[in-house]
Enzyme design. Structure first.
Site, PDB file in Angstrom:
ATOM      1  N   SER A 233       0.808  -1.224   0.000  1.00 15.51           N
ATOM      2  CA  SER A 233       0.000   0.000   0.000  1.00 15.51           C
ATOM      3  C   SER A 233       0.841   1.273   0.000  1.00 15.51           C
ATOM      4  O   SER A 233       0.295   2.375  -0.049  1.00 15.51           O
ATOM      5  CB  SER A 233      -0.953   0.011   1.205  1.00 15.51           C
ATOM      6  OG  SER A 233      -0.224  -0.014   2.418  1.00 15.51           O
ATOM      7  N   SER A 234       2.175   1.121   0.032  1.00 13.49           N
ATOM      8  CA  SER A 234       3.028   2.316   0.003  1.00 13.49           C
ATOM      9  C   SER A 234       4.450   1.918  -0.389  1.00 13.49           C
ATOM     10  O   SER A 234       4.784   0.727  -0.443  1.00 13.49           O
ATOM     11  CB  SER A 234       3.057   3.017   1.375  1.00 13.49           C
ATOM     12  OG  SER A 234       3.649   2.161   2.352  1.00 13.49           O
ATOM     13  N   GLY A 235       5.272   2.928  -0.651  1.00 16.65           N
ATOM     14  CA  GLY A 235       6.698   2.712  -0.876  1.00 16.65           C
ATOM     15  C   GLY A 235       7.021   1.749  -1.994  1.00 16.65           C
ATOM     16  O   GLY A 235       6.331   1.674  -3.018  1.00 16.65           O
TER      17      GLY A 235
ATOM     18  N   TYR B 108      17.454  -3.831  24.673  1.00 18.75           N
ATOM     19  CA  TYR B 108      16.808  -3.610  23.375  1.00 18.75           C
ATOM     20  C   TYR B 108      17.337  -2.351  22.717  1.00 18.75           C
ATOM     21  O   TYR B 108      17.475  -1.301  23.341  1.00 18.75           O
ATOM     22  CB  TYR B 108      15.286  -3.496  23.545  1.00 18.75           C
ATOM     23  CG  TYR B 108      14.547  -3.177  22.261  1.00 18.75           C
ATOM     24  CD1 TYR B 108      14.210  -4.182  21.362  1.00 18.75           C
ATOM     25  CD2 TYR B 108      14.188  -1.862  21.950  1.00 18.75           C
ATOM     26  CE1 TYR B 108      13.519  -3.901  20.190  1.00 18.75           C
ATOM     27  CE2 TYR B 108      13.505  -1.561  20.774  1.00 18.75           C
ATOM     28  CZ  TYR B 108      13.177  -2.576  19.897  1.00 18.75           C
ATOM     29  OH  TYR B 108      12.509  -2.283  18.732  1.00 18.75           O
TER      30      TYR B 108
END
Length: 313
Positions: free
Chosen positions: A38-40, A192
């Site tokens: 849906s993008s990129g 993290y």
């Protein structure tokens, strides 16, 4: 950056676009799934595959955004065969639902483009209690691939056309945590690091493709599995970092690939006849490239396979 336009053995360079690397290729007998379409570069990959005649199924988290992209593609490519189905790769239930919905359509499946991804997010657990980047970028695609493999095998057998699985990784796979995959600390917030976790998930993409290639070869199935680095691209992957996103918006067009160039390697590996029979390789700029030593560690790949299998079950 674009003075670096030297062509590789394939005849293509970092400057090459997806349309250029697929010029003259007829994909009208093929069906593909493209995640994150849906993008990129996912949207551009879907558009170019449709342009070459491929029936494209867009796997999209936001179905309304997916439908808008579908309409845009059809305006550009009136003959496009393209559909959108809801898919949230961070949710194992959504992945299973997508695979069930796709299989219920009775369509063949020649190409699986595992493209969707998120980058450098703050520490978060998915709905299934798995660190979000690892869940979305690797585990979701791992399960999706497993659920669609029977359909791909049947298609390859009946059509006598090679199936291809393409994992969109990143050069960042070379910059994971020191141990590569933190098997015992996947969900541990202590230690993290957003970029290292992204690198870990992208390393997992390469390891997954390599181990999958070995499985398919052992089975004698005419399906290949490869991974790739699309290049540094100015896309919304940087949306989690407002400062970086601002810099990308200002100078990205001068030092980074655009989406047309960024989707070239994906489309090349998915469609180009020169890639026929090639499996378990890592590509960049439409040429075979060198992955990290960890990415080429067969023992690590097998351990990741077994570890992920336990997660999805």
């Amino acid at each position: 950056m674009w003075f670096l336009s030297k062509k590789g053995p394939s005849g293509f360079s970092p400057n090459s676009t997806a349309e250029e690397v697929t010029q003259g290729i007829d994909g009208s007998a093929l069906t593909a799934i493209v995640t994150g379409a849906s993008s990129g570069i996912g949207a551009e990959t879907a558009r170019v595959l449709a342009l070459r005649g491929v029936h494209v199924i867009m796997g999209v988290r936001n179905i309304s955004a997916g439908e808008q992209v579908k309409e845009t593609i059809i305006k550009d490519v009136p003959q496009a065969k393209i559909d959108a189905l809801e898919l949230d790769l961070s949710s194992l239930a959504s992945v299973r639902n997508f695979a069930s919905n796709f299989n219920s359509l009775g369509l063949p499946l020649n190409l699986l483009i595992n493209n969707a991804g998120i980058m450098a997010t703050p520490f978060t657990l998915s709905k299934d209690k798995i660190e979000l980047q690892f869940a979305t970028n690797h585990v979701g695609h791992f399960l999706l691939t497993n659920l669609l493999l029977d359909t791909m095998k049947k298609t390859a057998r009946e059509s006598r056309k090679e199936g291809r699985i393409v994992n969109v990784s990143s050069r960042r796979h070379k910059f994971s945590y020191n141990e590569g995959i933190r098997f015992d600390k996947i969900n541990d917030q202590s230690g993290y690091n957003g970029l290292s976790a992204y690198g870990q998930s992208k390393l997992a993409n390469v390891l997954h493709a390599n181990e999958l290639a070995r499985h398919l070869k052992d089975e004698g199935v005419e399906i290949t599995a490869n991974s790739l680095h699309p290049g540094a691209i100015a896309t919304n992957l940087f949306r989690q970092h407002s400062i970086i996103s601002g810099i990308v918006n200002v100078i990205g067009k001068h030092v980074m690939k655009n989406v047309e160039q960024g989707s070239a390697t994906t489309c090349y590996v998915a469609l180009h006849p020169d890639v026929k029979g090639v499996s378990g390789k890592y590509y960049a700029d439409c040429n075979i490239a060198e992955a990290s030593p960890q990415a080429n560690d067969a023992g690590l790949a097998k351990r990741l396979w077994d570890f992920t299998m336990s997660l999805v079950h």
